[in-house]
Design a protein around this motif. Structure first.
Motif, PDB file in Angstrom:
ATOM      1  N   ASP A  28      46.943  55.871  41.007  1.00  0.00           N
ATOM      2  CA  ASP A  28      48.151  55.141  41.161  1.00  0.00           C
ATOM      3  C   ASP A  28      47.784  53.839  41.759  1.00  0.00           C
ATOM      4  O   ASP A  28      48.635  52.800  41.498  1.00  0.00           O
ATOM      5  CB  ASP A  28      49.280  56.074  41.828  1.00  0.00           C
ATOM      6  N   SER A  29      46.584  53.686  42.357  1.00  0.00           N
ATOM      7  CA  SER A  29      46.255  52.341  42.913  1.00  0.00           C
ATOM      8  C   SER A  29      44.921  52.330  43.208  1.00  0.00           C
ATOM      9  O   SER A  29      44.208  53.414  43.070  1.00  0.00           O
ATOM     10  CB  SER A  29      47.130  52.526  44.455  1.00  0.00           C
ATOM     11  N   TRP A  30      44.298  51.053  43.431  1.00  0.00           N
ATOM     12  CA  TRP A  30      42.916  50.931  43.835  1.00  0.00           C
ATOM     13  C   TRP A  30      42.306  51.936  44.845  1.00  0.00           C
ATOM     14  O   TRP A  30      43.038  51.980  45.821  1.00  0.00           O
ATOM     15  CB  TRP A  30      42.271  49.606  43.838  1.00  0.00           C
ATOM     16  N   VAL A  31      41.172  52.312  44.899  1.00  0.00           N
ATOM     17  CA  VAL A  31      40.429  52.897  46.131  1.00  0.00           C
ATOM     18  C   VAL A  31      39.605  52.115  46.180  1.00  0.00           C
ATOM     19  O   VAL A  31      38.324  52.017  45.476  1.00  0.00           O
ATOM     20  CB  VAL A  31      40.116  54.289  45.697  1.00  0.00           C
ATOM     21  N   ASN A  32      39.412  51.217  47.619  1.00  0.00           N
ATOM     22  CA  ASN A  32      38.213  50.556  47.728  1.00  0.00           C
ATOM     23  C   ASN A  32      37.060  51.263  48.513  1.00  0.00           C
ATOM     24  O   ASN A  32      37.460  52.318  49.206  1.00  0.00           O
ATOM     25  CB  ASN A  32      38.540  49.430  48.720  1.00  0.00           C
ATOM     26  N   LEU A  33      35.869  51.288  48.146  1.00  0.00           N
ATOM     27  CA  LEU A  33      34.667  52.107  48.858  1.00  0.00           C
ATOM     28  C   LEU A  33      33.672  50.958  49.300  1.00  0.00           C
ATOM     29  O   LEU A  33      33.593  49.808  48.990  1.00  0.00           O
ATOM     30  CB  LEU A  33      34.073  52.509  47.524  1.00  0.00           C
ATOM     31  N   ARG A  67      19.965  55.799  45.871  1.00  0.00           N
ATOM     32  CA  ARG A  67      18.505  56.513  45.768  1.00  0.00           C
ATOM     33  C   ARG A  67      18.339  56.814  44.165  1.00  0.00           C
ATOM     34  O   ARG A  67      19.166  56.967  43.400  1.00  0.00           O
ATOM     35  CB  ARG A  67      18.695  57.897  46.462  1.00  0.00           C
ATOM     36  N   THR A  68      16.886  56.464  43.970  1.00  0.00           N
ATOM     37  CA  THR A  68      16.614  56.559  42.437  1.00  0.00           C
ATOM     38  C   THR A  68      15.824  57.940  42.491  1.00  0.00           C
ATOM     39  O   THR A  68      14.992  58.342  43.296  1.00  0.00           O
ATOM     40  CB  THR A  68      15.913  55.337  41.753  1.00  0.00           C
ATOM     41  N   PHE A  69      15.914  58.606  41.358  1.00  0.00           N
ATOM     42  CA  PHE A  69      15.367  59.943  40.927  1.00  0.00           C
ATOM     43  C   PHE A  69      14.437  59.981  39.812  1.00  0.00           C
ATOM     44  O   PHE A  69      14.692  59.170  38.940  1.00  0.00           O
ATOM     45  CB  PHE A  69      16.144  61.265  40.983  1.00  0.00           C
ATOM     46  N   PRO A  70      13.558  60.821  39.492  1.00  0.00           N
ATOM     47  CA  PRO A  70      12.692  60.569  38.412  1.00  0.00           C
ATOM     48  C   PRO A  70      13.472  60.787  37.261  1.00  0.00           C
ATOM     49  O   PRO A  70      14.807  61.405  37.332  1.00  0.00           O
ATOM     50  CB  PRO A  70      11.797  61.942  38.416  1.00  0.00           C
ATOM     51  N   GLY A  71      13.149  60.129  36.096  1.00  0.00           N
ATOM     52  CA  GLY A  71      13.955  60.250  34.918  1.00  0.00           C
ATOM     53  C   GLY A  71      15.054  59.237  34.726  1.00  0.00           C
ATOM     54  O   GLY A  71      16.066  59.359  33.847  1.00  0.00           O
ATOM     55  N   GLY A  72      15.097  58.374  35.749  1.00  0.00           N
ATOM     56  CA  GLY A  72      16.273  57.358  35.588  1.00  0.00           C
ATOM     57  C   GLY A  72      17.337  57.543  36.366  1.00  0.00           C
ATOM     58  O   GLY A  72      18.291  56.644  35.969  1.00  0.00           O
ATOM     59  N   VAL A  73      17.376  58.800  36.918  1.00  0.00           N
ATOM     60  CA  VAL A  73      18.818  59.266  37.699  1.00  0.00           C
ATOM     61  C   VAL A  73      18.998  58.467  38.884  1.00  0.00           C
ATOM     62  O   VAL A  73      18.169  58.382  39.611  1.00  0.00           O
ATOM     63  CB  VAL A  73      18.427  60.774  37.947  1.00  0.00           C
ATOM     64  N   VAL A  74      20.243  57.685  39.073  1.00  0.00           N
ATOM     65  CA  VAL A  74      20.438  57.044  40.235  1.00  0.00           C
ATOM     66  C   VAL A  74      21.810  57.544  41.011  1.00  0.00           C
ATOM     67  O   VAL A  74      22.796  57.972  40.383  1.00  0.00           O
ATOM     68  CB  VAL A  74      20.856  55.679  39.866  1.00  0.00           C
ATOM     69  N   MET A  75      21.624  57.716  42.371  1.00  0.00           N
ATOM     70  CA  MET A  75      22.614  58.513  43.212  1.00  0.00           C
ATOM     71  C   MET A  75      23.305  57.259  43.978  1.00  0.00           C
ATOM     72  O   MET A  75      22.335  56.478  44.642  1.00  0.00           O
ATOM     73  CB  MET A  75      22.072  59.555  43.989  1.00  0.00           C
ATOM     74  N   ASN A  76      24.517  56.938  43.867  1.00  0.00           N
ATOM     75  CA  ASN A  76      25.110  56.059  44.828  1.00  0.00           C
ATOM     76  C   ASN A  76      25.991  56.989  45.656  1.00  0.00           C
ATOM     77  O   ASN A  76      26.907  57.537  45.068  1.00  0.00           O
ATOM     78  CB  ASN A  76      25.739  55.139  43.863  1.00  0.00           C
ATOM     79  N   ARG A  77      25.948  56.736  46.901  1.00  0.00           N
ATOM     80  CA  ARG A  77      26.667  57.465  47.952  1.00  0.00           C
ATOM     81  C   ARG A  77      27.857  56.216  48.471  1.00  0.00           C
ATOM     82  O   ARG A  77      27.651  55.107  48.816  1.00  0.00           O
ATOM     83  CB  ARG A  77      26.179  58.047  48.805  1.00  0.00           C
ATOM     84  N   TYR A  78      29.236  56.660  48.429  1.00  0.00           N
ATOM     85  CA  TYR A  78      30.229  55.624  48.904  1.00  0.00           C
ATOM     86  C   TYR A  78      31.211  56.418  49.822  1.00  0.00           C
ATOM     87  O   TYR A  78      31.437  57.543  49.670  1.00  0.00           O
ATOM     88  CB  TYR A  78      30.898  55.126  47.706  1.00  0.00           C
ATOM     89  N   GLU A  79      31.781  55.479  50.948  1.00  0.00           N
ATOM     90  CA  GLU A  79      32.668  56.278  51.540  1.00  0.00           C
ATOM     91  C   GLU A  79      33.826  55.338  51.088  1.00  0.00           C
ATOM     92  O   GLU A  79      34.179  54.214  50.786  1.00  0.00           O
ATOM     93  CB  GLU A  79      32.431  55.943  53.061  1.00  0.00           C
ATOM     94  N   THR A  80      35.239  56.154  51.268  1.00  0.00           N
ATOM     95  CA  THR A  80      36.519  55.467  51.132  1.00  0.00           C
ATOM     96  C   THR A  80      36.861  54.479  52.098  1.00  0.00           C
ATOM     97  O   THR A  80      36.731  54.963  53.232  1.00  0.00           O
ATOM     98  CB  THR A  80      37.563  56.518  50.943  1.00  0.00           C
ATOM     99  N   ARG A  81      37.213  53.376  51.993  1.00  0.00           N
ATOM    100  CA  ARG A  81      37.402  52.171  52.718  1.00  0.00           C
ATOM    101  C   ARG A  81      39.008  52.477  53.336  1.00  0.00           C
ATOM    102  O   ARG A  81      39.911  52.346  52.481  1.00  0.00           O
ATOM    103  CB  ARG A  81      37.287  50.891  52.376  1.00  0.00           C
ATOM    104  N   ARG A  82      39.248  52.914  54.312  1.00  0.00           N
ATOM    105  CA  ARG A  82      40.584  53.199  54.994  1.00  0.00           C
ATOM    106  C   ARG A  82      41.216  51.915  55.616  1.00  0.00           C
ATOM    107  O   ARG A  82      40.594  51.177  56.072  1.00  0.00           O
ATOM    108  CB  ARG A  82      40.570  54.276  55.703  1.00  0.00           C
TER     109      ARG A  82
END
Length: 187
Positions: free
Chosen positions: A161-166, A172-187
């Motif tokens: 319903d509305s934007w969620v700012n993060l 972190r990059t893993f083998p095979g080109g897998v990428v993990m991005n970790r975000y927290e919700t900006r309150r």
């Protein structure tokens, strides 16, 4: 107050499962599987929608007994069985393996669980996580993107319903080109 995490393997075009609930594109390598195990060990309560529950409960109760199970898979199965779980569904009647069934208002129950004392919770399943996302209940996202386009299926992201700012916490990059991005919700 407990924190609520949402993290899944995701195709580059944003799906957690391809059409027909196909998950074959997201097979984790050992390093990624170990990362997921470490993540799951930190969780004190899993919240599952019906579909993800059915996938997890069809394999992990005996995952440590499967031929060729790695030490990490053995530990994942044990951790999965031992960690308390809540399944949100009005279409199944029984659950096992340290699990309770809830068939009422999912957002109200997740809100109640967040208000309790205790450790972190993880929500899983596109529909359930989408409801938590729309209600602003998710504190942290772990988006593990695989280099594949599946063209459709179950989306990781829900219509909002509305934007969620993060705020980006980690990449972190893993083998095979897998990428993990970790975000927290900006309150």
């Amino acid at each position: 107050m407990r924190k609520l995490f949402y993290g899944m393997n995701v195709s580059a075009d944003g799906y957690i499962a391809a059409a027909g609930d196909d998950l074959g594109w997201g097979e984790p390598n050992e390093e990624l599987f170990q990362w997921w195990l470490d993540e799951e060990r930190a969780i004190e309560l899993f919240l599952y929608g019906r579909k993800l529950w059915e996938i997890m409960s069809s394999y992990w109760p005996t995952g440590d007994q499967q031929p060729g199970a790695t030490p990490a898979q053995v530990e994942f199965a044990r951790n999965w069985r031992d960690t308390p779980k809540v399944v949100f569904s009005s279409t199944i009647d029984t659950v096992d393996w340290n699990t309770r069934l809830f068939d009422g208002d999912a957002v109200a129950e997740i809100t109640r669980l967040k208000a309790d004392d205790g450790g972190p919770m993880r929500v899983g399943g596109a529909t359930l996580a989408g409801a938590a996302m729309r209600a602003g209940l998710i504190d942290e996202y772990a988006i593990v993107t695989h280099p594949v386009l599946v063209g459709g299926g179950a989306p990781f992201y829900s219509a909002l319903d509305s934007w969620v700012n993060l705020n980006l916490l980690e990449t972190r990059t893993f083998p095979g080109g897998v990428v993990m991005n970790r975000y927290e919700t900006r309150r």
